[in-house]
Design a protein around this motif. Structure first.
Motif, short mmCIF file in Angstrom:
data_model
loop_
_atom_site.label_atom_id
_atom_site.label_comp_id
_atom_site.label_asym_id
_atom_site.label_seq_id
_atom_site.Cartn_x
_atom_site.Cartn_y
_atom_site.Cartn_z
N LEU A 194 -1.67 4.33 15.34
CA LEU A 194 -1.42 3.08 14.61
C LEU A 194 -2.27 1.94 15.17
O LEU A 194 -2.88 1.17 14.43
CB LEU A 194 0.06 2.69 14.69
CG LEU A 194 1.03 3.40 13.73
CD1 LEU A 194 2.43 2.83 13.91
CD2 LEU A 194 0.58 3.22 12.28
N PHE A 221 -5.88 2.31 14.10
CA PHE A 221 -6.04 2.01 12.68
C PHE A 221 -6.05 0.49 12.46
O PHE A 221 -6.87 -0.05 11.72
CB PHE A 221 -4.91 2.67 11.89
CG PHE A 221 -4.95 2.39 10.41
CD1 PHE A 221 -5.86 3.04 9.58
CD2 PHE A 221 -4.09 1.45 9.84
CE1 PHE A 221 -5.90 2.78 8.21
CE2 PHE A 221 -4.13 1.19 8.48
CZ PHE A 221 -5.03 1.85 7.66
N ARG A 222 -5.15 -0.20 13.16
CA ARG A 222 -5.07 -1.65 13.01
C ARG A 222 -6.32 -2.34 13.55
O ARG A 222 -6.84 -3.27 12.95
CB ARG A 222 -3.84 -2.19 13.76
CG ARG A 222 -2.57 -2.00 12.97
CD ARG A 222 -1.31 -2.29 13.78
NE ARG A 222 -0.17 -1.69 13.09
CZ ARG A 222 1.00 -1.42 13.63
NH1 ARG A 222 1.23 -1.72 14.91
NH2 ARG A 222 1.96 -0.87 12.94
N LYS A 267 -9.17 -1.81 11.16
CA LYS A 267 -8.99 -2.62 9.96
C LYS A 267 -9.38 -4.08 10.23
O LYS A 267 -9.97 -4.76 9.39
CB LYS A 267 -7.51 -2.55 9.55
CG LYS A 267 -7.27 -2.74 8.06
CD LYS A 267 -5.81 -2.49 7.73
CE LYS A 267 -5.44 -3.00 6.37
NZ LYS A 267 -3.99 -2.87 6.12
N GLU A 310 -0.49 2.49 6.47
CA GLU A 310 -0.16 2.91 7.83
C GLU A 310 0.75 4.14 7.82
O GLU A 310 0.64 5.02 8.68
CB GLU A 310 0.49 1.75 8.60
CG GLU A 310 -0.47 0.59 8.81
CD GLU A 310 0.00 -0.38 9.88
OE1 GLU A 310 -0.73 -1.36 10.13
OE2 GLU A 310 1.06 -0.17 10.48
N VAL A 315 -1.46 7.05 7.36
CA VAL A 315 -2.15 7.40 8.61
C VAL A 315 -1.25 8.29 9.47
O VAL A 315 -1.68 9.31 10.01
CB VAL A 315 -2.54 6.12 9.37
CG1 VAL A 315 -2.94 6.43 10.80
CG2 VAL A 315 -3.68 5.41 8.65
N LEU A 316 0.02 7.90 9.57
CA LEU A 316 0.96 8.69 10.37
C LEU A 316 1.15 10.08 9.77
O LEU A 316 1.16 11.09 10.49
CB LEU A 316 2.32 7.99 10.46
CG LEU A 316 2.47 6.87 11.48
CD1 LEU A 316 3.89 6.33 11.46
CD2 LEU A 316 2.11 7.37 12.88
#
Lengths: 469, 469
Positions: free
Chosen positions: A460, A463-464, A467, B456, B459-460
């Motif tokens: 996570l 990904f953040r 982004k 998100e 993604v998980l």
């Protein structure tokens, strides 16, 4: 809001009917009502302040006659710089908080197409009894509407003109909104409290805001559940390893920054090894703030040896009663303890379960203290004065609860909600399941989107970051 | 567990002292106590069944004399195939549930190095009053120890020999564990209940398990908060669009699968458009299960026209009182309503806020119903008999609450906990913050690992799928 002279039963019945309509209004409809109240109170400032002036004149006469304290007169004054504007801003602050109702807080797949959900909802009808401060009525009205609860308000008679003016304006404002007027009722009938407290068929929760005499009366009289606290007997345990300088900062804040607060320190427990090290420094600082120190034999003897004669002369001997007293004043009871266990046992037996703290550098001692103390807030290396809804980030609070059920500690919007369980199915029935029948799936759905381990958290985070970049 | 003849005050004080020690035991220590109790009760089966036989003999005599019902005698019997083993398995089931205490459920960075946490903890001392079923004592002991609560148990006198035997064995087992014996006390003193209910200084919560006479007595007598329900008046609203076949399945389950249950159906509301369509089919099925139907004028007339003469002849006229009665028997009150709003208003006014359902194909009607009904459980297209802790996936329950605060609906381990707020700091004090001072950060920490949007979550999901592959 209606300003009512109806009987307690009529008031309560009307509130319950109104509460069911309020409970199903949308977030926007409830927020729009708060906007309307804000606007009306902003425009009606002169009207409210004129009424408030009348309360102040009456109060000043009573104060001159000795039947009212000067500090109460001060609390009545809505004209003080910024006070009215703070009250107005408070309404918008509550409006802009996240909606606490209709949130799904648990979700389980019982079987295919059979989903159990736990959904937050309003409690229903609140009875809020409060003393003189007139701005409280606006604050509580905002919290009640935002949380979807009807509220019956009964205020102290010293503010009756101010309350009536504010209630009239709120009533006018609500008539332009989707919120039924009966959802907020200001009871003017004399002696209505005892009757209201028995109406548990219509009223779901009582929150008394006032001195401990009021709270005790409510707790012993009500058949309705009561949320609140009578006493705030807060303790701090000073360990020998804690630096004197930091201890002084914390203890001066806890005792002297607002001694009349329910979260103010009333008892200091001192490790016997700290009697001759940090205690004298702490005592000097507290004496400089005008705090009277009531000491047990060991701390008295240690301080008499360490302080200058003038300071030593004003130290007092503590009685057993001092360790059960909420002074609400610049007075502190000091007691020497031989161990962490003794400190914990003393606090659990003497505290009012409001807020207690330990000052130590030892994480193991702190961990034990945090687990063992049976109070609504328990701190490590900070001041008991932190116990406050605004400081906790709740925006505002309706009070602080020392109850062991429902809400504990500062109570904000979340504390004014409960939940209901819903099941959505397709004609599955209970007899299908159990011995010899179908098996329940009991698959928790709500945590689908929650990282289950550090690897998933890392996914996570990456990904953040990607982004953002 | 001690089997005690001490005074209520002595019992309550000892429980409170024990509760503080129990509250700080580790998960392993509490689980080990449950393992020990399970082992001891497995080994002591003959001893318990011998005592149970004595209770049964006394009960059979009383039943023959007409002072005890046969159904109560049946509930006493621990020797029935599988009952003792179910009781034993229940202890292990509770042991293997997730530990409900010491969980951090909220976490906020107030400022650098100043962290507020909400941590679950036991409530303290529970008072549990229950009627005859002897296996309940083992079940409740397991729930209490697992949730870190001390429990004072007071059982019905019909099971006194069985209770004493079980308590003696549990007591022996606990003496080998870290759980203090005073954490579980079976009170044998006669007439102790009234005194215990007033000891709110020592006892935090009372859970009465029994008929509504017991629950009403407890609610009116106690100064302690009471969790439970007196009546279970559950309703279902049958809309005209709902298929008759599915309605039959649901309503037969709700009314006839266990009429003595608190979640059994007591009232059927019928949309007037369904009077001549699905209602006759439903009525035939219920009559075939021996259900007496008490109808309002409109439903009576519709059914008289649709049913065979023999069936029509046994229909009864409903009185207003029938809509406020928990029959606990094969009796159903039927009422015709003209609209969803009328159904909602009737249920909110007549239900005991336990469990109510709507049967419809219209999602908008269902949504309105789920939001507007003020009950602890509200269902769409399933049977009210779903209201049960085991069915909800709680493993087991201590009861079902219709309270509007704390726990609502089936109450499992989570309902036996409360939380405390902790702050860990480094000598920051309250006076540092606010007007002109430092700003609070109020950064929510706990949802760091929670997916914030559908991207998100995706993604998980992908990460999990890749890991699995």
């Amino acid at each position: 809001m209606s300003l009512t002279n109806a009987t307690p039963l009529e008031v309560a019945k009307a509130a319950q009917v109104g509460s069911r309509r309020l409970a199903v209004l949308s977030t926007d409809e409830r927020n729009a009502a708060l906007t309307a109240i804000h606007k009306a109170l902003a425009e009606g400032k002169d009207e409210v302040l004129a009424a408030n002036k009348q309360d102040l004149e009456d109060a000043n006469k009573a104060a001159a006659g000795g039947t009212l304290s000067q500090s109460l007169v001060k609390r009545l004054d809505l004209g003080k710089t910024g006070k009215y504007e703070d009250m107005l801003q408070g309404i918008l602050d509550v409006r802009d908080l996240e909606d606490p109702i209709n949130k799904t807080t648990a979700r389980t797949l019982l079987d295919d197409n059979l989903i159990l959900s736990r959904v937050t909802c309003p409690i229903g009808v609140l009875l809020i009894i409060f003393e003189a401060r007139p701005e409280v009525i606006a604050n509580i009205s905002a919290l009640a509407i935002k949380s979807g609860n009807a509220a019956i308000l009964k205020g102290g008679r010293e503010s009756s003109h101010s309350f009536a003016a504010i209630a009239t304006i709120i009533s006018r404002a609500l008539s332009t909104t989707a919120v039924p007027s009966d959802c907020l009722q200001l009871v003017q009938t004399r002696d209505a409290i005892a009757d209201l407290l028995k109406l548990d068929t219509y009223i779901d929760l009582c929150i008394p805001r006032g001195g401990n005499e009021l709270v005790r009366y409510v707790k012993t009289t009500a058949s309705i559940p009561v949320l609140g606290h009578a006493d705030g007997i807060c303790s701090t345990y000073l360990c020998a390893d804690y630096p004197a300088g930091k201890a002084v900062r914390i203890l001066v804040d806890a005792k002297a920054s607002y001694p009349a607060g329910c979260n103010a320190l009333e008892q200091l427990l001192v490790d016997e090894a700290a009697l001759t090290t940090s205690l004298p420094t702490v005592a000097k600082a507290l004496l400089a703030y005008g705090v009277s120190l009531r000491c047990d034999a060991a701390s008295l003897s240690a301080l008499k040896g360490a302080l200058d004669p003038a300071s030593a002369a004003i130290l007092q001997e503590a009685t057993e009663e001092d360790y059960r007293t909420e002074f609400l004043d610049l007075v502190l009871a000091i007691k020497t303890v031989k161990s962490l266990d003794e400190a914990i046992a003393h606090i659990n037996a003497h505290s009012s379960h409001h807020t207690d703290a330990i000052l130590t550098l030892d994480p193991q001692a702190a961990k034990t203290f945090l687990a063992a103390i049976d109070s609504s807030s328990v701190y490590w290396n900070t001041s008991t004065r932190m116990a406050d809804g605004q400081r906790y980030g709740f925006g505002t609070e309706v009070g602080i609860s020392t109850n062991k059920i429902h809400s504990r500690g500062p109570v904000g919007l979340e504390g004014l909600t409960i939940y209901k369980w819903t099941i959505v199915g397709d004609a599955q029935v209970s007899a299908d399941y159990g011995a010899g029948g179908k098996k329940w799936k009991h698959e928790v759905l709500l945590d689908e989107g929650v990282a289950r381990d550090e690897d998933e958290r890392e996914v996570l985070r990456k990904f953040r970051a990607a982004k953002k970049a």
